[in-house]
Design a protein around this motif. Structure first.
Motif, PDB file in Angstrom:
ATOM      1  N   THR A 152       0.736  -0.964   0.050  1.00 10.95           N
ATOM      2  CA  THR A 152       0.121   0.245   0.115  1.00 10.95           C
ATOM      3  C   THR A 152       0.812   1.829   0.051  1.00 10.95           C
ATOM      4  O   THR A 152       1.818   1.973   0.970  1.00 10.95           O
ATOM      5  N   LYS A 169      -4.858  -4.685  -4.238  1.00 17.98           N
ATOM      6  CA  LYS A 169      -6.030  -4.966  -4.274  1.00 17.98           C
ATOM      7  C   LYS A 169      -6.205  -6.585  -4.301  1.00 17.98           C
ATOM      8  O   LYS A 169      -7.044  -7.550  -3.005  1.00 17.98           O
ATOM      9  N   GLU A 172      -5.503  -8.184  -1.004  1.00 16.29           N
ATOM     10  CA  GLU A 172      -6.120  -7.461  -0.166  1.00 16.29           C
ATOM     11  C   GLU A 172      -7.454  -8.457  -0.085  1.00 16.29           C
ATOM     12  O   GLU A 172      -8.095  -8.900   0.724  1.00 16.29           O
TER      13      GLU A 172
END
Length: 346
Positions: A152, A169, A172
């Protein structure tokens, strides 16, 4: 939000439930249309004393019967519900939920908006690359890495009017198990999917004279163009003047998302791909506990160990407690493909 003449009585009821929920994971209740929700022990500082948790959103209520300098009701909507149902349907549902407490929605004012776009990127982004290419009005930079890999990248402080977050993502959703994103993206594997996400606070929205949702929909494309063109961009260091530098090809694609905003908010998908992995994780945990209990009890046979665990669980539970905790867990899991979180038995 305005409340009917019974607001004082409603506040007493909410206070009683808030008190009763202290030390619990939430107190189960129903609206007058049998929508189950939880009374939570905590509100939201500094203005909101009560919290009601529904599968699709959390509702925070102030004690005032009318809005003052700030709204007397604050709602946060779960991302799952937004991606699968759409905002207009959720607002209609919210209207019914608040009406059961005697409330009438007078005005909806956006207080925070997160705008995002997802891309599959190869090779993955690195901190050094982003720092070389970055042209930004935000000064504060922060990153999160894992084993040297960038996960990130933040530009702008968390409390500032604007913050951009560029993050992996794909990783994640593997951690959070948001597998329902795969059919939205049209992919079978989330690897390499990165998200560009701008967090906009009320002060920024106010600068654009956004006071209603209609204002937001009308200006959202222009806002994206400003955010990705003037506030933050990735450009090659080929000119002394930052605004004249050549845009990175990927960032040019990010900018071109301007014309696509609006279409995604009514996306509807099923949760069929969002169940297998967490069940396997839970089973692995149960298996480990069962083996520990078997070892402590001197049981070497697998079938006898399973039977022993079943007997222990049966003795420590009853139907009423199981049903109550099951319904509470459905609410805490959030939106699962059915509004209200009601279970569809086949």
């Amino acid at each position: 939000m305005s409340w009917d003449a019974n607001w004082n009585r409603t506040k007493e009821y909410l206070s009683e439930k808030k008190e009763a929920s202290q030390g619990t994971t939430g107190l189960l209740d129903k609206t007058d249309i049998s929508r189950e929700f939880l009374h939570q022990p905590s509100g939201k500082a500094p203005n909101y004393r009560y919290q009601l948790q529904f599968p699709e959103y959390r509702v925070y209520l102030a004690i005032s019967d009318k809005p003052g300098t700030s709204p007397n009701v604050y709602v946060t909507i779960l991302a799952e519900a937004l991606w699968h149902v759409g905002l207009s349907t959720l607002l209609e549902l919210l209207e019914f939920d608040l009406l059961s407490f005697g409330g009438t929605i007078e005005r909806v004012q956006p207080s925070r908006c997160d705008l995002c776009a997802d891309f599959r990127i190869s090779p993955p982004l690195t901190f050094s690359l982003l720092e070389i290419l970055r042209v930004s009005r935000g000064r504060k930079i922060r990153m999160i890495t894992n084993g040297g890999d960038l996960e990130t990248y933040y530009c702008g402080s968390a409390s500032s009017p604007v913050q951009v977050r560029i993050y992996d993502k794909g990783k994640e959703i593997q951690k959070s198990n948001k597998q329902w994103f795969l059919p939205i993206w049209g992919v079978d594997d989330p690897e390499g999917v990165w998200r560009v996400e701008f967090q906009l606070r009320r002060s920024f929205l106010h600068q654009y004279r956004i006071t209603t949702l209609d204002d937001l929909w009308e200006k959202i494309g222009a806002i994206w163009a400003y955010l990705t063109g003037e506030w933050f961009s990735l450009r090659f260091p080929d000119n002394e003047k930052a605004e004249r530098r050549t845009l990175h090809p990927w960032w040019l694609a990010v900018q071109e998302c301007r014309d696509r905003f609006g279409a995604f908010r009514d996306a509807k998908r099923t949760f069929s791909s969002d169940s297998m992995e967490p069940i396997q994780r839970t089973l692995a945990h149960i298996m480990g506990r069962m083996i520990s209990i078997a070892a402590q009890s001197g049981i070497k046979d697998r079938k006898k160990a399973i039977q022993h665990l079943s007997e222990l669980l049966y003795d420590r539970s009853d139907d009423d407690k199981f049903n109550e905790e099951y319904r509470k867990r459905l609410i805490r899991l959030g939106y699962r493909g059915t509004l209200g979180g009601s279970d569809d038995e086949e």
